[in-house]
Design an enzyme around this catalytic site. Structure first.
Site, PDB file in Angstrom:
ATOM      1  N   TYR A  95     -21.640  34.292  -1.666  1.00  0.00           N
ATOM      2  CA  TYR A  95     -22.023  35.082  -0.067  1.00  0.00           C
ATOM      3  C   TYR A  95     -22.913  35.966  -0.394  1.00  0.00           C
ATOM      4  O   TYR A  95     -23.322  36.107   0.770  1.00  0.00           O
ATOM      5  CB  TYR A  95     -20.211  36.260  -0.519  1.00  0.00           C
ATOM      6  CG  TYR A  95     -19.281  36.131  -0.269  1.00  0.00           C
ATOM      7  CD1 TYR A  95     -18.831  36.164   1.047  1.00  0.00           C
ATOM      8  CD2 TYR A  95     -18.389  35.285  -1.258  1.00  0.00           C
ATOM      9  CE1 TYR A  95     -17.775  35.149   1.330  1.00  0.00           C
ATOM     10  CE2 TYR A  95     -17.098  34.584  -0.954  1.00  0.00           C
ATOM     11  CZ  TYR A  95     -16.989  34.566   0.632  1.00  0.00           C
ATOM     12  OH  TYR A  95     -15.823  33.876   1.033  1.00  0.00           O
ATOM     13  N   GLU A 137      -9.507  36.109  -2.226  1.00  0.00           N
ATOM     14  CA  GLU A 137      -9.689  34.350  -2.126  1.00  0.00           C
ATOM     15  C   GLU A 137      -9.914  35.193  -3.909  1.00  0.00           C
ATOM     16  O   GLU A 137      -9.239  33.990  -5.014  1.00  0.00           O
ATOM     17  CB  GLU A 137     -10.989  34.185  -2.356  1.00  0.00           C
ATOM     18  CG  GLU A 137     -11.168  33.400  -1.194  1.00  0.00           C
ATOM     19  CD  GLU A 137     -12.779  33.626  -0.495  1.00  0.00           C
ATOM     20  OE1 GLU A 137     -13.529  33.125  -1.549  1.00  0.00           O
ATOM     21  OE2 GLU A 137     -13.070  33.388   0.672  1.00  0.00           O
ATOM     22  N   GLY A 272      -1.461  14.301  13.029  1.00  0.00           N
ATOM     23  CA  GLY A 272      -1.509  15.235  12.492  1.00  0.00           C
ATOM     24  C   GLY A 272       0.324  15.475  12.069  1.00  0.00           C
ATOM     25  O   GLY A 272       0.840  16.617  11.903  1.00  0.00           O
ATOM     26  N   PHE A 391      -5.375  23.613  12.665  1.00  0.00           N
ATOM     27  CA  PHE A 391      -6.276  22.100  13.523  1.00  0.00           C
ATOM     28  C   PHE A 391      -6.691  21.546  11.504  1.00  0.00           C
ATOM     29  O   PHE A 391      -6.586  21.779  10.784  1.00  0.00           O
ATOM     30  CB  PHE A 391      -7.686  23.303  14.214  1.00  0.00           C
ATOM     31  CG  PHE A 391      -7.661  23.141  15.324  1.00  0.00           C
ATOM     32  CD1 PHE A 391      -8.001  21.952  16.773  1.00  0.00           C
ATOM     33  CD2 PHE A 391      -7.297  24.373  15.428  1.00  0.00           C
ATOM     34  CE1 PHE A 391      -7.287  22.833  18.020  1.00  0.00           C
ATOM     35  CE2 PHE A 391      -7.110  24.941  16.756  1.00  0.00           C
ATOM     36  CZ  PHE A 391      -7.645  24.011  17.718  1.00  0.00           C
TER      37      PHE A 391
END
Length: 406
Positions: A95, A137, A272, A391
């Site tokens: 980060y 996370e 998909g 997506f």
């Protein structure tokens, strides 16, 4: 904590970020990879070349600017991204590197408009946002490792079976080399697969939806061959039964809600269908009384994967109805009558085949398919809480056509 003044500065930059966001993120990635090429081991270079990652990051930054004084509004998006980060192996030490290069990109693109006041406000804002990601996370890493059968990082799996499902789609049945029981996953989730392709400088990580139900001795992924994708071609052409692949534990938040018994419509475009097939298999096993309508869209029967499996599930379960839509059916398709509609999914057709609107909708597929389905569902009067989608790759806002009443 950010001061009120800093929050106002961040919100005031939203218009210019909307104008130059992709330019900033493109410059960001350019500088990041130049100074830290080792990060090419994590980032999907196909998405980079197509500009999808740059656009997705720009949208995230713009959303953060608009919601800087109410970051809880973007927590669902943060969690979605955090799932991908955990699957890829993004760590807290990454980060500061990202933050440094993001600020450099903002300064580089905005030039004199990037005053010290703006840069310092974004520096502090980035740290606040990064801390949110790191905390979420960290919890995800611990959960993945501490669950029954869980692990951290990447674990070696071998290809137990490799089965061609269509001209474009092949399924890989993956079992852990150490033969330990697999942790359960939620239908709709994905795994990360790490590949080292001979001749390539950097390794590749791809995330593939699990296409079968949980609680089996294997994880199944069903991969479409992509003409532009070296990874999918390598899997199809070079990976054999018995080969070993490093795999990360299942992740993702596009999951079917099994706390409900609401009728569900699963709509898939092309490959998909993989997360939706996992959902269907699990409903059959765990909620056989639940009404499911499974709609598959593909170009034609030659590229239509898992169609026999879906047909068998539909034929053997009275609560499952399946429909097939081909945009470019072959003469053999037309002769055999193996599809229910030629063309694309439309609002009018959904009106005909759906018995009512008291349903939950899950859909996944290529971008044009996603926009088409979303607009059709809005025309049907579906509320946002009924609509669930994912997506493949970086997300983008779904486009609402002007003639749709929302």
């Amino acid at each position: 904590m950010l001061s009120t003044q800093q929050k106002e500065i961040i919100k005031s930059t939203a218009p210019i970020l909307e104008e130059k966001g992709t330019e900033i993120t493109s410059r960001f990635y350019e500088m990041l990879f130049k100074n830290h090429p080792e990060l090419l081991n994590i980032f999907n270079q196909t998405n980079q070349k197509k500009g999808r990652q740059q656009t997705a990051l720009a949208n995230s930054i713009i959303a953060a600017a608009h919601n800087i004084d109410q970051l809880e509004n973007i927590i669902p998006v943060v969690k979605q991204i955090a799932h991908k980060h955990r699957s890829l192996g993004v760590l807290p030490e990454h980060y500061p590197i990202v933050g440094e290069h993001l600020l450099l990109a903002i300064q580089d693109v905005l030039g004199e408009a990037a005053t010290d006041e703006i840069v310092n406000a974004w520096k502090d804002a980035y740290q606040v946002i990064a801390d949110v990601f790191i905390e979420i996370e960290d919890n995800m890493y611990k959960e993945a490792e501490n669950q029954a059968g869980g692990w951290s990082g990447y674990k070696p799996f071998f290809v137990d079976q490799k089965i061609q499902e269509s001209d474009e789609i092949t399924s890989f049945y993956l079992k852990p080399v150490d033969e330990t029981p697999l942790p359960a996953f939620q239908p709709g989730q994905y795994i990360g697969v790490e590949l080292t392709i001979p001749g390539d400088t950097y390794r590749h990580i791809r995330q593939y939806s699990l296409s079968d139900a949980p609680n089996k001795p294997y994880y199944r992924i069903s991969v479409k061959r992509d003409g532009e994708g070296s990874v999918s071609n390598y899997l199809h052409d070079d990976i054999k039964e018995g080969d070993t692949l490093p795999v990360s534990a299942p992740a993702g938040d596009f999951v079917l809600d099994f706390n409900k018994n609401t009728p569900v419509v699963l709509l898939s475009g092309g490959v998909g269908l993989t997360p939706l097939t996992s959902m269907l298999n699990t409903v059959v096993k765990n909620q056989p009384e639940r009404e499911v309508i499974f709609i598959q869209a593909a170009r034609n029967g030659n590229v239509h994967g898992l169609k026999e499996e879906i047909a068998q599930l539909s034929n053997n379960n009275e609560n499952i109805t399946s429909y097939i839509v081909y945009s470019e059916p072959t003469e053999a398709d037309r002769k055999d009558g193996n599809h229910d509609k030629e063309g694309i999914i439309t609002f009018e057709w959904l009106q005909e085949v759906l018995p009512h609107n008291e349903m939950d909708y899950y859909f996944c597929g290529p971008e044009p398919f996603m926009d088409t389905v979303y607009n059709a569902l809005k025309q049907l009067g579906a509320a946002e809480e009924q609509i669930n989608f994912e997506f493949f790759g970086p997300a983008k806002p779904l486009e609402i056509k002007q003639n749709v009443n929302v």
